[in-house]
Scaffold this motif. Structure first.
Motif, PDB file in Angstrom:
ATOM      1  N   ALA A 160     -27.172  36.323 -26.206  1.00  0.00           N
ATOM      2  CA  ALA A 160     -26.705  35.617 -27.398  1.00  0.00           C
ATOM      3  C   ALA A 160     -26.782  34.103 -27.193  1.00  0.00           C
ATOM      4  O   ALA A 160     -27.239  33.375 -28.083  1.00  0.00           O
ATOM      5  CB  ALA A 160     -25.275  36.036 -27.729  1.00  0.00           C
ATOM      6  N   ALA A 161     -26.360  33.627 -26.035  1.00  0.00           N
ATOM      7  CA  ALA A 161     -26.405  32.188 -25.758  1.00  0.00           C
ATOM      8  C   ALA A 161     -27.849  31.686 -25.697  1.00  0.00           C
ATOM      9  O   ALA A 161     -28.178  30.647 -26.277  1.00  0.00           O
ATOM     10  CB  ALA A 161     -25.674  31.886 -24.452  1.00  0.00           C
ATOM     11  N   LEU A 162     -28.704  32.432 -25.022  1.00  0.00           N
ATOM     12  CA  LEU A 162     -30.105  32.030 -24.922  1.00  0.00           C
ATOM     13  C   LEU A 162     -30.798  32.124 -26.279  1.00  0.00           C
ATOM     14  O   LEU A 162     -31.649  31.297 -26.616  1.00  0.00           O
ATOM     15  CB  LEU A 162     -30.835  32.881 -23.884  1.00  0.00           C
ATOM     16  CG  LEU A 162     -30.348  32.741 -22.437  1.00  0.00           C
ATOM     17  CD1 LEU A 162     -31.079  33.721 -21.535  1.00  0.00           C
ATOM     18  CD2 LEU A 162     -30.486  31.324 -21.936  1.00  0.00           C
ATOM     19  N   GLY A 163     -30.440  33.128 -27.060  1.00  0.00           N
ATOM     20  CA  GLY A 163     -31.006  33.264 -28.401  1.00  0.00           C
ATOM     21  C   GLY A 163     -30.587  32.125 -29.316  1.00  0.00           C
ATOM     22  O   GLY A 163     -31.398  31.619 -30.103  1.00  0.00           O
ATOM     23  N   LEU A 164     -29.334  31.694 -29.221  1.00  0.00           N
ATOM     24  CA  LEU A 164     -28.863  30.569 -30.022  1.00  0.00           C
ATOM     25  C   LEU A 164     -29.583  29.285 -29.622  1.00  0.00           C
ATOM     26  O   LEU A 164     -30.028  28.520 -30.489  1.00  0.00           O
ATOM     27  CB  LEU A 164     -27.351  30.401 -29.865  1.00  0.00           C
ATOM     28  CG  LEU A 164     -26.737  29.232 -30.608  1.00  0.00           C
ATOM     29  CD1 LEU A 164     -26.903  29.408 -32.117  1.00  0.00           C
ATOM     30  CD2 LEU A 164     -25.271  29.088 -30.252  1.00  0.00           C
ATOM     31  N   PHE A 165     -29.722  29.061 -28.332  1.00  0.00           N
ATOM     32  CA  PHE A 165     -30.439  27.879 -27.853  1.00  0.00           C
ATOM     33  C   PHE A 165     -31.896  27.911 -28.307  1.00  0.00           C
ATOM     34  O   PHE A 165     -32.456  26.894 -28.715  1.00  0.00           O
ATOM     35  CB  PHE A 165     -30.337  27.797 -26.326  1.00  0.00           C
ATOM     36  CG  PHE A 165     -30.997  26.591 -25.740  1.00  0.00           C
ATOM     37  CD1 PHE A 165     -30.653  25.316 -26.144  1.00  0.00           C
ATOM     38  CD2 PHE A 165     -31.978  26.732 -24.772  1.00  0.00           C
ATOM     39  CE1 PHE A 165     -31.264  24.193 -25.595  1.00  0.00           C
ATOM     40  CE2 PHE A 165     -32.597  25.625 -24.220  1.00  0.00           C
ATOM     41  CZ  PHE A 165     -32.242  24.351 -24.637  1.00  0.00           C
ATOM     42  N   THR A 166     -32.502  29.082 -28.282  1.00  0.00           N
ATOM     43  CA  THR A 166     -33.880  29.241 -28.747  1.00  0.00           C
ATOM     44  C   THR A 166     -33.984  28.960 -30.244  1.00  0.00           C
ATOM     45  O   THR A 166     -34.910  28.270 -30.687  1.00  0.00           O
ATOM     46  CB  THR A 166     -34.394  30.652 -28.421  1.00  0.00           C
ATOM     47  OG1 THR A 166     -34.369  30.830 -27.006  1.00  0.00           O
ATOM     48  CG2 THR A 166     -35.793  30.886 -28.945  1.00  0.00           C
ATOM     49  N   ALA A 167     -33.043  29.468 -31.018  1.00  0.00           N
ATOM     50  CA  ALA A 167     -33.067  29.241 -32.468  1.00  0.00           C
ATOM     51  C   ALA A 167     -32.901  27.756 -32.790  1.00  0.00           C
ATOM     52  O   ALA A 167     -33.583  27.236 -33.687  1.00  0.00           O
ATOM     53  CB  ALA A 167     -31.976  30.059 -33.142  1.00  0.00           C
ATOM     54  N   LEU A 168     -32.025  27.074 -32.076  1.00  0.00           N
ATOM     55  CA  LEU A 168     -31.838  25.637 -32.312  1.00  0.00           C
ATOM     56  C   LEU A 168     -33.097  24.846 -31.939  1.00  0.00           C
ATOM     57  O   LEU A 168     -33.491  23.925 -32.658  1.00  0.00           O
ATOM     58  CB  LEU A 168     -30.630  25.131 -31.525  1.00  0.00           C
ATOM     59  CG  LEU A 168     -29.267  25.630 -31.999  1.00  0.00           C
ATOM     60  CD1 LEU A 168     -28.170  25.185 -31.039  1.00  0.00           C
ATOM     61  CD2 LEU A 168     -28.973  25.180 -33.412  1.00  0.00           C
ATOM     62  N   THR A 169     -33.716  25.213 -30.834  1.00  0.00           N
ATOM     63  CA  THR A 169     -34.950  24.532 -30.424  1.00  0.00           C
ATOM     64  C   THR A 169     -36.063  24.798 -31.422  1.00  0.00           C
ATOM     65  O   THR A 169     -36.818  23.891 -31.787  1.00  0.00           O
ATOM     66  CB  THR A 169     -35.365  24.986 -29.017  1.00  0.00           C
ATOM     67  OG1 THR A 169     -34.286  24.744 -28.111  1.00  0.00           O
ATOM     68  CG2 THR A 169     -36.601  24.260 -28.538  1.00  0.00           C
ATOM     69  N   LEU A 170     -36.166  26.027 -31.877  1.00  0.00           N
ATOM     70  CA  LEU A 170     -37.175  26.384 -32.876  1.00  0.00           C
ATOM     71  C   LEU A 170     -36.955  25.603 -34.177  1.00  0.00           C
ATOM     72  O   LEU A 170     -37.910  25.082 -34.763  1.00  0.00           O
ATOM     73  CB  LEU A 170     -37.135  27.891 -33.132  1.00  0.00           C
ATOM     74  CG  LEU A 170     -38.173  28.463 -34.064  1.00  0.00           C
ATOM     75  CD1 LEU A 170     -39.572  28.234 -33.522  1.00  0.00           C
ATOM     76  CD2 LEU A 170     -37.928  29.954 -34.247  1.00  0.00           C
ATOM     77  N   ALA A 171     -35.702  25.495 -34.594  1.00  0.00           N
ATOM     78  CA  ALA A 171     -35.400  24.739 -35.805  1.00  0.00           C
ATOM     79  C   ALA A 171     -35.771  23.258 -35.640  1.00  0.00           C
ATOM     80  O   ALA A 171     -36.326  22.649 -36.558  1.00  0.00           O
ATOM     81  CB  ALA A 171     -33.919  24.876 -36.159  1.00  0.00           C
ATOM     82  N   LEU A 172     -35.479  22.692 -34.476  1.00  0.00           N
ATOM     83  CA  LEU A 172     -35.830  21.295 -34.219  1.00  0.00           C
ATOM     84  C   LEU A 172     -37.342  21.089 -34.281  1.00  0.00           C
ATOM     85  O   LEU A 172     -37.830  20.150 -34.915  1.00  0.00           O
ATOM     86  CB  LEU A 172     -35.295  20.856 -32.855  1.00  0.00           C
ATOM     87  CG  LEU A 172     -35.758  19.480 -32.370  1.00  0.00           C
ATOM     88  CD1 LEU A 172     -35.191  18.376 -33.266  1.00  0.00           C
ATOM     89  CD2 LEU A 172     -35.367  19.275 -30.925  1.00  0.00           C
ATOM     90  N   LEU A 173     -38.097  21.968 -33.637  1.00  0.00           N
ATOM     91  CA  LEU A 173     -39.552  21.828 -33.622  1.00  0.00           C
ATOM     92  C   LEU A 173     -40.154  21.992 -35.023  1.00  0.00           C
ATOM     93  O   LEU A 173     -41.061  21.254 -35.406  1.00  0.00           O
ATOM     94  CB  LEU A 173     -40.170  22.831 -32.649  1.00  0.00           C
ATOM     95  CG  LEU A 173     -39.940  22.515 -31.173  1.00  0.00           C
ATOM     96  CD1 LEU A 173     -40.300  23.717 -30.307  1.00  0.00           C
ATOM     97  CD2 LEU A 173     -40.732  21.293 -30.758  1.00  0.00           C
ATOM     98  N   LEU A 174     -39.636  22.933 -35.784  1.00  0.00           N
ATOM     99  CA  LEU A 174     -40.131  23.119 -37.152  1.00  0.00           C
ATOM    100  C   LEU A 174     -39.760  21.937 -38.045  1.00  0.00           C
ATOM    101  O   LEU A 174     -40.557  21.514 -38.887  1.00  0.00           O
ATOM    102  CB  LEU A 174     -39.602  24.429 -37.741  1.00  0.00           C
ATOM    103  CG  LEU A 174     -40.196  25.695 -37.134  1.00  0.00           C
ATOM    104  CD1 LEU A 174     -39.466  26.927 -37.659  1.00  0.00           C
ATOM    105  CD2 LEU A 174     -41.687  25.787 -37.403  1.00  0.00           C
ATOM    106  N   LEU A 175     -38.571  21.392 -37.847  1.00  0.00           N
ATOM    107  CA  LEU A 175     -38.160  20.219 -38.606  1.00  0.00           C
ATOM    108  C   LEU A 175     -39.058  19.025 -38.289  1.00  0.00           C
ATOM    109  O   LEU A 175     -39.495  18.304 -39.203  1.00  0.00           O
ATOM    110  CB  LEU A 175     -36.704  19.876 -38.311  1.00  0.00           C
ATOM    111  CG  LEU A 175     -36.165  18.625 -38.995  1.00  0.00           C
ATOM    112  CD1 LEU A 175     -35.978  18.886 -40.479  1.00  0.00           C
ATOM    113  CD2 LEU A 175     -34.862  18.195 -38.362  1.00  0.00           C
TER     114      LEU A 175
END
Length: 112
Positions: A50-65
């Protein structure tokens, strides 16, 4: 450092963010499995995933932004359009790499 959106330094930024994410995720997974391993019976539904998935989702959102931001900058200005579009493409590739590598976090137990 030049903070212009059209600086050539913006081009590798997406891959730098991706590489930092990659090192952080696998380092955190190794430390989590060493210091406080989750139960193997839990499968993929663990606090570590869950922690790694959240960090991945935040990084993915940053890169897409960032990819969206650079693409919009390229469409809005005629000057230095190449740098902005190339930056957008590199950020998008980094986002795809993050998603592709991060997807196994949803289905695999972290400490095998």
């Amino acid at each position: 450092m030049n903070r212009s959106a059209f600086s050539p330094a913006q081009i590798p930024l997406g891959l730098v963010i991706w590489s930092l994410w990659f090192v952080a995720v696998y380092g955190a997974q190794g430390l989590g499995c060493e210091l406080a391993p989750p139960s193997p019976q839990a499968g993929a539904t663990t606090w570590l995933n869950a922690a790694l998935g959240l960090f991945t989702a935040l990084t993915l959102a940053l890169l897409l932004l960032l990819a969206w931001r650079f693409w919009r900058l390229a469409a809005a200005t005629a000057a230095q359009r190449f740098v902005a579009r190339l930056s957008a493409g590199v950020h998008l590739v980094a986002a795809l790499a993050t998603a592709f590598i991060g997807l196994p976090l949803l289905s695999l137990p972290p400490c095998l």
